[in-house]
Design an enzyme around this catalytic site. Structure first.
Site, short mmCIF file in Angstrom:
data_model
loop_
_atom_site.label_atom_id
_atom_site.label_comp_id
_atom_site.label_asym_id
_atom_site.label_seq_id
_atom_site.Cartn_x
_atom_site.Cartn_y
_atom_site.Cartn_z
N ASP A 1 -9.20 10.08 -3.54
CA ASP A 1 -7.87 9.43 -3.48
C ASP A 1 -8.04 7.95 -3.80
OD1 ASP A 1 -5.16 8.57 -2.17
OD2 ASP A 1 -5.12 10.74 -1.97
N ASP A 2 -7.10 7.15 -3.39
CA ASP A 2 -7.10 5.71 -3.62
C ASP A 2 -8.39 5.09 -3.05
OD1 ASP A 2 -5.96 3.35 -4.42
OD2 ASP A 2 -4.18 3.53 -3.15
N LYS B 1 -3.82 13.55 -8.65
CA LYS B 1 -2.64 13.27 -7.82
C LYS B 1 -2.07 11.95 -8.34
CE LYS B 1 -1.94 11.65 -3.04
NZ LYS B 1 -2.57 11.67 -1.69
N ASP C 1 0.61 9.07 -7.73
CA ASP C 1 1.43 8.41 -6.72
C ASP C 1 2.53 7.57 -7.39
OD1 ASP C 1 2.02 7.79 -4.09
OD2 ASP C 1 -0.04 7.28 -3.59
N TRP D 1 6.94 11.48 -2.40
CA TRP D 1 7.28 11.33 -0.97
C TRP D 1 8.62 11.94 -0.53
CZ3 TRP D 1 7.19 5.93 -2.99
CH2 TRP D 1 5.92 5.58 -3.44
N ARG E 1 4.88 16.46 -3.58
CA ARG E 1 5.14 16.09 -2.19
C ARG E 1 6.65 16.15 -1.94
NH1 ARG E 1 1.50 12.39 -0.13
NH2 ARG E 1 3.18 11.70 1.23
N ASP F 1 4.34 10.17 3.97
CA ASP F 1 2.95 10.47 4.32
C ASP F 1 2.82 11.11 5.70
OD1 ASP F 1 2.39 9.23 1.96
OD2 ASP F 1 1.00 7.77 2.80
C1 GLA Z 1 0.39 7.01 -0.70
C2 GLA Z 1 0.23 8.53 -0.74
C3 GLA Z 1 -0.91 8.93 0.17
C4 GLA Z 1 -2.20 8.25 -0.31
C5 GLA Z 1 -2.00 6.73 -0.31
C6 GLA Z 1 -3.18 6.01 -0.92
O1 GLA Z 1 0.80 6.55 0.55
O2 GLA Z 1 1.41 9.16 -0.36
O3 GLA Z 1 -1.08 10.33 0.17
O4 GLA Z 1 -2.54 8.71 -1.58
O5 GLA Z 1 -0.84 6.39 -1.05
O6 GLA Z 1 -3.02 4.62 -0.91
#
Ligand code: GLA
Length: 554
Positions: free
Chosen positions: A76-77, A162, A164, A207, A222, A226
């Protein structure tokens, strides 16, 4: 195969309705079960590095998780190292990943696993904005779709991404680029396709449920903010999942976010979390530290019967069969065979007290003798002949596979189980005139659909109205004259009452008329044998709130 809107509608019911002209599921090579894997973010946030990912990948490969079906190791990030100002090439964090990512991806692949990466549809990542990760500025895909996709998928060998949206929302980026979700995710999907890789999975991260277009680009999306490791978060995500089952179909799933199982929730809450993600066909992306997992966590995450429920070949998401009105629900979905004799149910208790939850088998269209298997306990259980009634602990869920000797034809179709062609959760539904689901204790099933009509696409579709033999049916539509200022003014200009249209398989519309004081209307329609789409619409006027449709064979 090209993803088209028509195909979307075709998916759930064409599995058995081979006589229809649209393509069948078997001709859709990309259709897969929900993704199973692990992601860095829930436990490690932005503080990730090569060594920890190697250790997690090895834990997945060696602990039994891989054997249970988990495959993807998703970064991820946190891996970003900025962008080369001259070439625009994406750079990798020099301290966290001093060897770059190629060797890491190769290592993941050598374990028989797949590798996933993360980016943003806009300019910066969420970690840049929220986590002050300065090297994650100007690293999003915006302006670099082809360059980054080539690097991720052909050069480094990633299999999944993924994407975002922090860098796309005006208040979470520093550039005010003002982009449009649909356009951006379509461009990204196109860039992915243009790499020549046919096996790539795109996880859309916006989101909230983004809109029905997302099915054409995303393998999953999504549908909530979160997740965090709290009961409140799990309960809220399940609550947001109550009425969106119609948007999931084989290969395309509502993503309830990464699992918090195995962290600090109670075992009962972990069971609810995992079990509901399974029956609602969410991707199963583990978020705990796999190197230090407790035995009960591993046992839950590898429960083969729950995983089979999640990976069921029909790819359906369970819908609410009964809202008991006290914070408890029964969910149901077909498994193994569409309209067959096997179904799965979840008895879900969102409350802080133990609750007895029950349902008659006939309500979920099962008859004759019903064999019941508890999927958590992995044991057969005895119930009364015609119903199940179980005390479920606070925050608990029980999930059963039911195998009956008879399947009863469905006669009740709640509006909240239907597909709304313009459904979306990103924009104010009144400003953009799109229909939506609304809880209403006065309604059958505890919810209704409102704000339908006024344009052709803003309709309601029950995608799988099944008739075993075909024939004439009496159809009753129950409505709610919602006392909403907008609606009253339109209806006042239409003093004869309300009307809208009902069509079968997009044929000629039947007019449904209601007197001003009445809340239900009955017409007769003919249904061909097999799966049918029943559509309610009005191209010009706002429609009343729709509660449900009931069918009676004549
Ligand atoms: C957003 C995404 C999370 C994650 C963070 C990473 O909040 O919804 O799932 O990937 O970024 O910074």
């Amino acid at each position: 195969m090209k993803r088209t809107w028509k195909n979307y509608l075709a998916i759930p019911f064409l599995i058995v309705a081979a006589s229809c002209s649209q393509p069948t599921v078997s001709s859709e090579p990309e259709a897969h079960a929900p993704t199973m894997g692990w992601n860095t973010y829930n436990t490690f946030n932005l503080d990730i590095n090569e060594q920890l990912i190697i250790e997690q990948a090895e834990a997945m490969a060696n602990s039994g998780l891989k054997d249970a079906g988990y495959r993807y190791i998703n970064i991820d990030d946190g891996y970003f190292g900025g962008r080369d100002p001259e070439t625009g090439r994406l750079l990798i964090h020099p301290v966290r990943f001093p060897n770059g990512l190629k060797g890491l991806v190769d290592h993941i692949h050598s374990l028989g696993l797949k590798a996933g990466i993360y980016s943003d549809a806009g300019t910066n990542t969420c970690g840049n904005y929220w986590g002050k990760d300065s090297l994650a500025n100007n690293v999003g895909l915006y302006g670099h779709d082809a360059q980054d996709c080539e690097m991720f998928f052909n050069e480094l060998g990633f299999d999944f991404i993924k994407v975002d949206y922090c860098g796309g929302t005006t208040w979470q980026n520093y550039y005010s680029i003002g982009i449009d979700e649909e356009e951006r995710y379509r461009q990204i999907r196109q860039a992915m396709d243009e790499t020549g890789r046919k096996d790539l999975r795109l996880s859309v991260c916006r989101w909230n449920y983004p809109g029905t277009w997302v099915r054409e680009v995303g393998d999953s999306w999504r549908m909530s903010q979160d997740i965090n490791c709290s009961w409140r978060s799990i309960r809220n995500i399940i609550d947001q999942s109550l009425y969106i089952s119609a948007y999931a179909s084989k290969g395309h799933y509502n993503d309830m976010d990464m699992l918090e199982v195995g962290r600090t929730l109670s075992q009962e809450e972990d069971m609810t979390h995992f079990g509901m993600w399974c029956i609602l066909s969410s991707p199963l992306i583990i978020g705990c530290d796999m190197t230090t997992m407790r035995a009960e966590t591993l046992e839950l995450l590898t429960n083969p019967e729950l995983i089979a429920l999640n990976q069921d070949p029909l790819g359906l998401q369970a819908y609410v069969a009964k809202d008991c009105g006290n914070g408890t629900y029964v969910f149901v979905k077909d498994i193994e065979t569409l309209h067959g004799k096997t179904r799965a149910i979840a008895l879900y208790n969102s409350t802080n007290e133990p609750q007895t939850i029950g349902i008659d088998y006939s309500t979920i269209e099962l008859g004759g003798t019903v064999k019941v298997r508890d999927l958590f306990a992995r044991a057969d259980v005895e119930t009364a002949a015609d119903n199940i009634s179980i005390e479920v602990p606070a925050h608990g869920t029980r999930i059963y596979r039911l195998e009956a000797t008879q399947r009863i034809e469905r006669s009740l179709y709640e509006a909240e189980t239907a597909y709304l062609s313009e459904y979306q959760e990103l924009h104010d539904a009144f400003s953009v005139a799109t229909a939506y689901y609304e809880k209403d204790a006065a309604c059958s099933g505890g919810a209704k659909v409102v704000n339908l009509g006024r344009k052709p696409k803003n309709d309601l579709r029950w995608l799988d109205v099944y008739s075993e033999t075909g024939g004439e049916y009496e159809v009753t539509i129950d409505i709610l004259p919602t006392p909403d200022a907008l609606q009253i003014s339109e209806w006042d200009s239409n003093p004869g009452g309300y009307q809208f249209f009902l069509s079968v398989n997009d044929g000629v519309g039947n007019r449904v008329r209601l007197d001003k004081d009445s809340t239900s209307a009955t017409i007769t329609i003919s249904l061909p044998a097999g799966s049918n789409v029943v559509r309610l619409y009005d191209d010009r006027y706002l429609m009343p709130g729709i509660d449900r449709m009931t069918l009676r064979k004549l």
